[in-house]
Design a protein around this motif. Structure first.
Motif, PDB file in Angstrom:
ATOM      1  N   LEU A 175       0.845  -1.327   0.571  1.00  9.31           N
ATOM      2  CA  LEU A 175       0.112  -0.058   0.327  1.00  9.31           C
ATOM      3  C   LEU A 175       1.062   1.188   0.072  1.00  9.31           C
ATOM      4  CD1 LEU A 175      -2.623   1.277  -0.188  1.00  9.31           C
ATOM      5  CD2 LEU A 175      -3.167   0.907   2.390  1.00  9.31           C
ATOM      6  N   ALA A 176       1.198   1.719  -1.382  1.00 10.03           N
ATOM      7  CA  ALA A 176       2.177   3.099  -1.639  1.00 10.03           C
ATOM      8  C   ALA A 176       1.256   3.386  -2.280  1.00 10.03           C
ATOM      9  CB  ALA A 176       3.108   2.132  -1.228  1.00 10.03           C
ATOM     10  N   ILE A 177       2.040   4.665  -2.627  1.00 10.24           N
ATOM     11  CA  ILE A 177       1.330   5.954  -3.515  1.00 10.24           C
ATOM     12  C   ILE A 177       2.332   5.705  -4.830  1.00 10.24           C
ATOM     13  CG2 ILE A 177       2.571   8.557  -4.502  1.00 10.24           C
ATOM     14  CD1 ILE A 177       2.356   9.041  -1.068  1.00 10.24           C
ATOM     15  N   ALA A 178       1.913   5.207  -6.350  1.00 10.08           N
ATOM     16  CA  ALA A 178       2.631   5.448  -7.137  1.00 10.08           C
ATOM     17  C   ALA A 178       3.657   5.567  -7.856  1.00 10.08           C
ATOM     18  CB  ALA A 178       1.291   4.549  -8.664  1.00 10.08           C
ATOM     19  N   ALA A 179       4.486   5.330  -7.728  1.00  8.50           N
ATOM     20  CA  ALA A 179       6.297   6.279  -8.603  1.00  8.50           C
ATOM     21  C   ALA A 179       5.859   6.724  -9.335  1.00  8.50           C
ATOM     22  CB  ALA A 179       6.893   5.822  -8.674  1.00  8.50           C
ATOM     23  N   SER A 180       4.686   6.890 -11.223  1.00  6.69           N
ATOM     24  CA  SER A 180       4.714   7.984 -11.539  1.00  6.69           C
ATOM     25  C   SER A 180       3.520   9.244 -12.037  1.00  6.69           C
ATOM     26  CB  SER A 180       3.844   6.748 -12.668  1.00  6.69           C
ATOM     27  OG  SER A 180       2.025   7.009 -12.297  1.00  6.69           O
ATOM     28  N   VAL A 181       2.883   8.961  -9.744  1.00  3.69           N
ATOM     29  CA  VAL A 181       1.944  10.255  -9.738  1.00  3.69           C
ATOM     30  C   VAL A 181       3.434  12.054  -9.869  1.00  3.69           C
ATOM     31  CG1 VAL A 181       0.762  10.710  -7.957  1.00  3.69           C
ATOM     32  CG2 VAL A 181       0.609   8.767  -8.339  1.00  3.69           C
ATOM     33  N   THR A 182       4.492  10.853  -9.220  1.00  7.59           N
ATOM     34  CA  THR A 182       5.217  12.250  -8.439  1.00  7.59           C
ATOM     35  C   THR A 182       6.618  12.437  -9.115  1.00  7.59           C
ATOM     36  OG1 THR A 182       6.089  10.878  -6.365  1.00  7.59           O
ATOM     37  CG2 THR A 182       4.360  12.240  -6.096  1.00  7.59           C
TER      38      THR A 182
END
Length: 348
Positions: A309-316
Protein backbone atom coordinates in the motif's frame (compact mmCIF):
# COMPACT_ATOMS: atom_id res chain seq x y z
CA UNK A 1 16.63 32.07 -8.78
CA UNK A 2 16.08 34.20 -11.90
CA UNK A 3 12.80 34.78 -13.73
CA UNK A 4 13.56 32.06 -16.26
CA UNK A 5 14.29 29.53 -13.52
CA UNK A 6 11.01 30.39 -11.82
CA UNK A 7 9.10 29.49 -14.96
CA UNK A 8 11.29 26.91 -16.67
CA UNK A 9 12.70 23.60 -15.38
CA UNK A 10 15.99 23.26 -17.23
CA UNK A 11 16.57 19.69 -16.05
CA UNK A 12 13.21 18.47 -17.36
CA UNK A 13 13.19 20.95 -20.28
CA UNK A 14 9.59 22.03 -19.71
CA UNK A 15 7.65 24.78 -17.86
CA UNK A 16 7.28 24.40 -14.11
CA UNK A 17 4.07 22.88 -12.73
CA UNK A 18 2.11 26.09 -11.99
CA UNK A 19 2.80 27.42 -15.48
CA UNK A 20 1.84 24.07 -17.02
CA UNK A 21 -1.54 24.26 -15.30
CA UNK A 22 -2.04 27.86 -16.45
CA UNK A 23 -1.12 26.89 -20.00
CA UNK A 24 -3.64 24.06 -19.88
CA UNK A 25 -6.37 26.51 -18.84
CA UNK A 26 -5.46 28.72 -21.80
CA UNK A 27 -5.29 25.78 -24.21
CA UNK A 28 -8.62 24.43 -22.94
CA UNK A 29 -10.67 27.57 -22.33
CA UNK A 30 -11.03 28.99 -25.85
CA UNK A 31 -11.80 25.67 -27.59
CA UNK A 32 -14.21 24.74 -24.78
CA UNK A 33 -16.11 28.01 -25.09
CA UNK A 34 -16.22 27.67 -28.87
CA UNK A 35 -17.36 24.07 -28.65
CA UNK A 36 -20.11 24.86 -26.13
CA UNK A 37 -21.43 27.58 -28.42
CA UNK A 38 -21.18 25.40 -31.50
CA UNK A 39 -22.56 22.29 -29.80
CA UNK A 40 -25.98 23.84 -29.23
CA UNK A 41 -26.17 24.71 -32.92
CA UNK A 42 -25.03 21.25 -34.02
CA UNK A 43 -27.40 19.46 -31.64
CA UNK A 44 -30.24 21.75 -32.71
CA UNK A 45 -29.46 21.11 -36.35
CA UNK A 46 -29.62 17.32 -36.07
CA UNK A 47 -32.54 17.15 -33.65
CA UNK A 48 -35.32 18.01 -36.09
CA UNK A 49 -34.45 15.39 -38.74
CA UNK A 50 -33.77 12.76 -36.07
CA UNK A 51 -37.09 13.45 -34.40
CA UNK A 52 -38.90 13.24 -37.72
CA UNK A 53 -37.20 9.96 -38.62
CA UNK A 54 -36.93 8.14 -35.27
CA UNK A 55 -39.08 10.01 -32.74
CA UNK A 56 -38.55 12.37 -29.85
CA UNK A 57 -36.80 9.84 -27.59
CA UNK A 58 -34.08 9.06 -30.13
CA UNK A 59 -33.56 12.73 -30.92
CA UNK A 60 -33.19 13.60 -27.24
CA UNK A 61 -30.83 10.71 -26.62
CA UNK A 62 -28.57 11.47 -29.56
CA UNK A 63 -28.57 15.18 -28.72
CA UNK A 64 -27.51 14.50 -25.13
CA UNK A 65 -24.67 12.16 -26.10
CA UNK A 66 -23.51 14.43 -28.91
CA UNK A 67 -23.44 17.53 -26.71
CA UNK A 68 -21.45 15.84 -23.93
CA UNK A 69 -19.14 14.11 -26.42
CA UNK A 70 -18.27 17.41 -28.11
CA UNK A 71 -17.53 19.11 -24.79
CA UNK A 72 -15.68 16.15 -23.29
CA UNK A 73 -13.77 15.47 -26.48
CA UNK A 74 -12.58 19.07 -26.65
CA UNK A 75 -11.36 19.05 -23.06
CA UNK A 76 -9.67 15.65 -23.46
CA UNK A 77 -7.95 16.65 -26.68
CA UNK A 78 -6.75 19.88 -25.09
CA UNK A 79 -5.33 17.97 -22.13
CA UNK A 80 -3.54 15.49 -24.39
CA UNK A 81 -2.11 18.25 -26.59
CA UNK A 82 -0.93 20.20 -23.55
CA UNK A 83 0.42 16.98 -22.07
CA UNK A 84 2.40 16.02 -25.12
CA UNK A 85 3.82 19.38 -26.12
CA UNK A 86 4.00 21.21 -22.78
CA UNK A 87 4.34 18.41 -20.21
CA UNK A 88 6.19 16.09 -22.63
CA UNK A 89 4.15 13.04 -21.67
CA UNK A 90 2.76 10.05 -23.49
CA UNK A 91 -0.87 8.92 -23.22
CA UNK A 92 0.04 6.15 -20.79
CA UNK A 93 1.67 8.72 -18.49
CA UNK A 94 -1.80 10.11 -17.77
CA UNK A 95 -2.90 6.80 -16.26
CA UNK A 96 -3.90 5.00 -19.47
CA UNK A 97 -1.60 1.99 -19.69
CA UNK A 98 -4.52 -0.02 -21.15
CA UNK A 99 -3.09 -3.47 -20.55
CA UNK A 100 -4.82 -6.43 -18.92
CA UNK A 101 -4.20 -5.08 -15.43
CA UNK A 102 -5.72 -1.72 -16.39
CA UNK A 103 -8.95 -3.31 -17.54
CA UNK A 104 -9.15 -5.45 -14.40
CA UNK A 105 -8.80 -2.29 -12.29
CA UNK A 106 -11.50 -0.60 -14.39
CA UNK A 107 -13.79 -3.59 -13.82
CA UNK A 108 -13.24 -3.28 -10.09
CA UNK A 109 -14.09 0.44 -10.25
CA UNK A 110 -17.27 -0.29 -12.21
CA UNK A 111 -18.36 -2.91 -9.68
CA UNK A 112 -17.50 -0.66 -6.75
CA UNK A 113 -19.53 2.30 -8.04
CA UNK A 114 -22.55 0.10 -8.69
CA UNK A 115 -22.20 -1.63 -5.32
CA UNK A 116 -21.86 1.56 -3.28
CA UNK A 117 -24.89 3.19 -4.87
CA UNK A 118 -26.93 -0.01 -4.47
CA UNK A 119 -25.96 -0.11 -0.80
CA UNK A 120 -27.14 3.49 -0.38
CA UNK A 121 -30.44 2.77 -2.13
CA UNK A 122 -31.12 -0.29 0.03
CA UNK A 123 -30.25 1.68 3.15
CA UNK A 124 -32.70 4.44 2.24
CA UNK A 125 -35.35 1.85 1.45
CA UNK A 126 -34.85 0.03 4.74
CA UNK A 127 -35.04 3.33 6.68
CA UNK A 128 -38.22 4.36 4.86
CA UNK A 129 -36.53 7.44 3.41
CA UNK A 130 -37.33 6.59 -0.19
CA UNK A 131 -40.53 5.39 -1.83
CA UNK A 132 -40.62 3.51 -5.12
CA UNK A 133 -43.37 5.10 -7.21
CA UNK A 134 -42.85 3.32 -10.53
CA UNK A 135 -40.42 1.68 -12.93
CA UNK A 136 -38.95 2.44 -16.35
CA UNK A 137 -39.68 6.12 -16.86
CA UNK A 138 -40.57 7.54 -19.26
CA UNK A 139 -42.33 4.72 -21.07
CA UNK A 140 -41.66 6.35 -24.42
CA UNK A 141 -38.22 5.29 -25.62
CA UNK A 142 -36.87 4.36 -22.20
CA UNK A 143 -34.34 1.89 -23.61
CA UNK A 144 -32.73 4.36 -25.98
CA UNK A 145 -32.73 7.03 -23.28
CA UNK A 146 -30.99 4.68 -20.83
CA UNK A 147 -28.41 3.76 -23.46
CA UNK A 148 -27.80 7.46 -23.97
CA UNK A 149 -27.16 7.83 -20.23
CA UNK A 150 -24.53 5.11 -20.45
CA UNK A 151 -22.82 7.06 -23.23
CA UNK A 152 -23.06 10.37 -21.35
CA UNK A 153 -21.65 9.02 -18.09
CA UNK A 154 -18.92 7.13 -19.94
CA UNK A 155 -17.71 10.37 -21.53
CA UNK A 156 -18.03 12.32 -18.28
CA UNK A 157 -16.15 9.67 -16.31
CA UNK A 158 -13.23 9.65 -18.74
CA UNK A 159 -12.73 13.35 -19.34
CA UNK A 160 -13.32 14.51 -15.76
CA UNK A 161 -10.83 11.96 -14.42
CA UNK A 162 -8.30 12.80 -17.12
CA UNK A 163 -8.54 16.48 -16.23
CA UNK A 164 -8.88 16.40 -12.43
CA UNK A 165 -6.72 13.42 -11.52
CA UNK A 166 -4.61 12.64 -14.59
CA UNK A 167 -3.50 16.22 -15.23
CA UNK A 168 -4.17 18.51 -12.28
CA UNK A 169 -3.31 16.14 -9.44
CA UNK A 170 -0.22 14.82 -11.22
CA UNK A 171 1.18 18.26 -12.04
CA UNK A 172 0.49 19.55 -8.54
CA UNK A 173 2.22 16.52 -6.98
CA UNK A 174 5.25 16.87 -9.26
CA UNK A 175 5.53 20.55 -8.50
CA UNK A 176 5.30 20.10 -4.71
CA UNK A 177 7.42 16.99 -4.22
CA UNK A 178 10.68 18.93 -3.94
CA UNK A 179 9.18 21.15 -1.23
CA UNK A 180 7.23 18.79 1.03
CA UNK A 181 8.32 15.29 0.03
CA UNK A 182 6.40 12.62 -1.85
CA UNK A 183 3.72 11.96 0.75
CA UNK A 184 3.10 15.63 1.49
CA UNK A 185 3.00 16.44 -2.22
CA UNK A 186 0.40 13.78 -2.94
CA UNK A 187 -1.74 14.78 0.05
CA UNK A 188 -1.64 18.45 -0.98
CA UNK A 189 -2.25 17.64 -4.67
CA UNK A 190 -5.18 15.39 -3.75
CA UNK A 191 -6.67 18.17 -1.62
CA UNK A 192 -6.17 20.75 -4.38
CA UNK A 193 -7.60 18.64 -7.20
CA UNK A 194 -10.54 17.56 -5.01
CA UNK A 195 -11.27 21.17 -4.07
CA UNK A 196 -11.32 22.16 -7.74
CA UNK A 197 -13.56 19.15 -8.43
CA UNK A 198 -15.98 20.23 -5.71
CA UNK A 199 -16.06 23.88 -6.80
CA UNK A 200 -16.75 22.77 -10.39
CA UNK A 201 -20.07 21.36 -9.10
CA UNK A 202 -20.86 24.27 -6.77
CA UNK A 203 -23.15 25.99 -9.27
CA UNK A 204 -25.18 22.90 -10.12
CA UNK A 205 -28.92 23.02 -9.43
CA UNK A 206 -29.81 22.50 -5.75
CA UNK A 207 -26.15 22.81 -4.71
CA UNK A 208 -25.36 23.83 -1.15
CA UNK A 209 -22.23 24.25 0.92
CA UNK A 210 -22.80 20.73 2.22
CA UNK A 211 -23.07 19.28 -1.28
CA UNK A 212 -19.88 21.05 -2.37
CA UNK A 213 -17.96 19.65 0.61
CA UNK A 214 -19.36 16.21 -0.18
CA UNK A 215 -18.17 16.42 -3.80
CA UNK A 216 -14.71 17.43 -2.53
CA UNK A 217 -14.72 14.22 -0.47
CA UNK A 218 -15.86 12.27 -3.54
CA UNK A 219 -12.79 13.70 -5.28
CA UNK A 220 -10.61 12.29 -2.50
CA UNK A 221 -12.15 8.84 -3.00
CA UNK A 222 -11.54 9.00 -6.74
CA UNK A 223 -7.99 10.28 -6.20
CA UNK A 224 -7.22 7.29 -3.97
CA UNK A 225 -7.77 4.97 -6.92
CA UNK A 226 -5.24 6.95 -8.93
CA UNK A 227 -2.46 7.61 -6.43
CA UNK A 228 -2.41 4.02 -5.15
CA UNK A 229 -2.28 2.40 -8.61
CA UNK A 230 -0.80 5.08 -10.88
CA UNK A 231 -3.65 4.45 -13.31
CA UNK A 232 -7.02 6.12 -13.97
CA UNK A 233 -8.76 2.77 -14.40
CA UNK A 234 -10.30 2.55 -10.91
CA UNK A 235 -11.52 6.18 -10.73
CA UNK A 236 -12.92 6.10 -14.27
CA UNK A 237 -14.87 2.90 -13.63
CA UNK A 238 -16.09 4.13 -10.24
CA UNK A 239 -17.08 7.53 -11.63
CA UNK A 240 -19.11 5.98 -14.47
CA UNK A 241 -21.22 3.56 -12.44
CA UNK A 242 -21.58 5.86 -9.41
CA UNK A 243 -23.38 8.34 -11.69
CA UNK A 244 -25.16 5.74 -13.81
CA UNK A 245 -26.64 3.77 -10.92
CA UNK A 246 -27.44 6.93 -8.96
CA UNK A 247 -29.49 8.43 -11.78
CA UNK A 248 -30.15 5.86 -14.49
CA UNK A 249 -30.93 2.90 -12.27
CA UNK A 250 -32.27 4.26 -8.97
CA UNK A 251 -33.77 7.53 -10.20
CA UNK A 252 -31.92 9.92 -7.88
CA UNK A 253 -30.62 13.31 -9.05
CA UNK A 254 -26.96 13.23 -10.09
CA UNK A 255 -25.09 16.16 -8.56
CA UNK A 256 -28.33 18.14 -8.59
CA UNK A 257 -29.21 17.27 -12.17
CA UNK A 258 -32.18 15.19 -13.28
CA UNK A 259 -31.28 12.56 -15.87
CA UNK A 260 -34.69 12.18 -17.54
CA UNK A 261 -34.83 8.37 -17.52
CA UNK A 262 -34.41 5.63 -14.92
CA UNK A 263 -35.15 1.98 -14.26
CA UNK A 264 -36.72 2.79 -10.86
CA UNK A 265 -38.76 5.90 -10.09
CA UNK A 266 -38.41 7.12 -6.51
CA UNK A 267 -39.50 9.89 -4.18
CA UNK A 268 -37.01 10.77 -1.45
CA UNK A 269 -38.70 11.66 1.85
CA UNK A 270 -35.88 11.29 4.36
CA UNK A 271 -33.95 14.13 6.05
CA UNK A 272 -31.86 16.07 3.55
CA UNK A 273 -28.79 16.02 5.77
CA UNK A 274 -28.73 12.23 5.55
CA UNK A 275 -30.11 11.62 2.05
CA UNK A 276 -28.77 14.61 0.11
CA UNK A 277 -32.27 15.67 -0.91
CA UNK A 278 -32.64 17.26 -4.34
CA UNK A 279 -28.89 17.17 -5.00
CA UNK A 280 -28.67 13.39 -4.74
CA UNK A 281 -27.32 10.78 -2.28
CA UNK A 282 -23.69 11.91 -2.68
CA UNK A 283 -24.56 15.12 -0.75
CA UNK A 284 -25.94 13.30 2.30
CA UNK A 285 -24.09 11.96 5.31
CA UNK A 286 -24.85 8.40 4.24
CA UNK A 287 -23.32 9.22 0.87
CA UNK A 288 -20.19 10.50 2.62
CA UNK A 289 -20.12 7.23 4.56
CA UNK A 290 -20.28 5.33 1.28
CA UNK A 291 -17.31 7.38 0.04
CA UNK A 292 -15.31 6.42 3.13
CA UNK A 293 -16.23 2.77 2.54
CA UNK A 294 -15.25 3.10 -1.11
CA UNK A 295 -11.88 4.61 -0.22
CA UNK A 296 -11.17 1.70 2.14
CA UNK A 297 -12.18 -0.80 -0.55
CA UNK A 298 -9.83 0.88 -3.03
CA UNK A 299 -6.96 0.67 -0.53
CA UNK A 300 -7.59 -3.05 -0.01
CA UNK A 301 -7.78 -3.61 -3.77
CA UNK A 302 -4.54 -1.71 -4.39
CA UNK A 303 -2.77 -3.71 -1.70
CA UNK A 304 -3.97 -6.97 -3.24
CA UNK A 305 -3.01 -5.85 -6.75
CA UNK A 306 0.47 -4.50 -5.99
CA UNK A 307 1.38 -6.41 -2.84
CA UNK A 308 1.82 -3.19 -0.91
CA UNK A 309 0.00 0.00 0.00
CA UNK A 310 2.09 2.86 -1.31
CA UNK A 311 2.02 5.84 -3.63
CA UNK A 312 2.60 4.93 -7.26
CA UNK A 313 5.92 6.37 -8.42
CA UNK A 314 4.40 7.73 -11.63
CA UNK A 315 2.24 10.21 -9.68
CA UNK A 316 5.25 12.24 -8.53
CA UNK A 317 8.08 11.10 -10.81
CA UNK A 318 7.40 11.74 -14.51
CA UNK A 319 8.72 9.49 -17.26
CA UNK A 320 9.13 12.27 -19.81
CA UNK A 321 9.49 12.02 -23.55
CA UNK A 322 13.09 12.89 -24.40
CA UNK A 323 13.41 13.46 -28.14
CA UNK A 324 11.53 12.76 -31.34
CA UNK A 325 13.93 9.88 -31.98
CA UNK A 326 13.11 8.39 -28.58
CA UNK A 327 9.40 8.56 -29.40
CA UNK A 328 9.94 6.78 -32.70
CA UNK A 329 12.02 4.07 -31.05
CA UNK A 330 9.75 3.54 -28.06
CA UNK A 331 6.31 4.32 -29.50
CA UNK A 332 3.38 5.48 -27.45
CA UNK A 333 1.86 2.08 -26.86
CA UNK A 334 2.80 -0.46 -24.22
CA UNK A 335 5.17 -2.90 -25.97
CA UNK A 336 3.26 -5.81 -24.47
CA UNK A 337 -0.34 -4.67 -23.89
CA UNK A 338 -1.32 -7.97 -22.23
CA UNK A 339 1.57 -8.02 -19.79
CA UNK A 340 0.44 -8.08 -16.15
CA UNK A 341 2.43 -5.17 -14.77
CA UNK A 342 0.89 -2.78 -12.26
CA UNK A 343 2.30 0.71 -12.10
CA UNK A 344 5.44 0.88 -9.95
CA UNK A 345 5.12 2.10 -6.41
CA UNK A 346 7.61 3.72 -4.08
CA UNK A 347 7.47 3.85 -0.32
CA UNK A 348 7.81 7.14 1.50
Amino acid sequence: MGPRTLLWNETERRPRAPLRVVLLVVVTALPAVGTSLGASGIVGGVRAPLEAAFGEAAATAVGAVLGVALAGGTVSLSVLIAGRYVDRRRLRDFGFRLNRAWWLDCGFGLALGAGLMTLLFLGYLAAGWVEITGTFRPRDGVVVRLLALVGVFLVVGVYEELLARGYLLTNAAEGLVGWVGRRGAVVAATALSSLVFGLAHANNPNATTTSTVAIVLAGVMLAAGYVLTGELAVPIGLHITWNLFQGGVYGFPVSGLGVGASVIVVETTGPRLLTGGEFGPEAGLLGVGAMALGTAAIALWARWRTGTLAIAASVTTPDLRSTRADDEDEGDADPDPDRWEPAPVERD
